[in-house]
Write a protein that holds these residues in place. Structure first.
Motif: not given
Ligand SMILES: [Zn+2]
Ligand SMILES: [Zn+2]
Length: 266
Positions: A3, A182, A214, A234
């Motif tokens: 992430d 995202d 994320s 994610v």
């Protein structure tokens, strides 16, 4: 999977960040980069990175806070950024979108704070994580980056949470930036004040220039939209990218992890 941009350093995770980090690891998200948005949250991101092996920090003042900085904010930020687990300067940039919680900060003030951070990143030889909203702000950011190209690292960093036109995306790629996507790429409508569906930008961007983020606690992917976002999700975004690009999820994980290691010295 990594992430590349989230905010476990925000109040939303104050009471359960330990569980959230554990859940992320158990789900295969082995590394997390937390981003600061002001001096206090940057400091908090570094504290978390110091406590957990698999956490790193990028530190900066977000354009929303450009009108709230103290006189010696840049010195403070430099001090925080000198910690070995700080891997970049971010999120910084320009934001011309009027949010319910935050009006538009004086654009000239935003620019001043942004350029100071470009200079700091250059001084510390760190890549950037750039926040850009909306297309008008993004266009201005691209102009500023072009005229300050001498301040950028060889691999200059990421445009985090990318949106906008294909033209802007192309300019960011041409400058050498990688592109952060995202959970909002799973949304079916064009984001407010933006010209293009995010899935179109994903399709255009080569997989060897994509990182997955994320932006927790925000931008939770469908079907969990409405809930608090967490780094473990994610995976959903990564699977969505795999489907859009007609490649395997394993390939997305392998390449996007590699991309993060190429940009940031973890
Ligand atoms: Zn942002
Ligand atoms: Zn963010």
């Amino acid at each position: 999977m990594i992430d590349c941009h989230c905010h476990l350093n925000f109040h939303a995770f104050e009471n359960d960040f330990e569980t959230v980090i554990k859940d992320a690891i158990e789900n295969g998200v082995h590394t997390i980069i937390n981003a600061g948005t002001q001096i206090s949250s940057s400091k908090w991101a570094v504290d978390l990175a110091q406590k957990y092996d698999n956490l790193y920090a990028v530190v900066a003042v977000h354009p929303h806070h450009a009108d709230k900085v103290e006189k010696n904010w840049l010195e403070k930020l430099e001090k925080i950024a000198s910690h070995p687990k700080v891997v970049g300067i971010g999120e910084c940039g320009l934001d011309y979108f009027s949010y319910q919680s935050n009006g538009i900060v004086d654009p000239l003030l935003q620019e001043k704070v942004f350029i100071s951070q470009l200079e700091l990143a250059n001084k510390l030889k760190l890549p950037l994580q750039i926040h850009s909203r909306s297309e008008k702000a993004r266009t201005r950011i691209l102009d500023i980056l072009k005229t300050h190209k001498n301040l950028l690292q060889k691999i200059p960093g990421t445009f985090h949470c990318m949106a906008g036109s294909i033209e802007s995306l192309k300019k960011a790629l041409d400058l050498g930036f990688y592109i952060g996507f995202d959970g909002n790429i799973t949304y079916k409508s064009i984001p407010p004040d933006e010209p293009e569906l995010l899935s179109k930008l994903v399709e255009y961007t080569p997989i060897d220039r994509i990182v997955v983020e994320s932006d927790s606690p925000y931008l939770t992917p469908i079907p969990l939209r409405g809930k608090r976002n967490e780094p473990k999700y994610v995976i959903i975004t990564g699977k969505y990218i795999a489907a859009l690009k007609n490649i395997s999820f394993e390939k997305v994980v392998e390449q996007t992890d590699k991309n993060v290691y190429t940009i940031f010295k973890l």
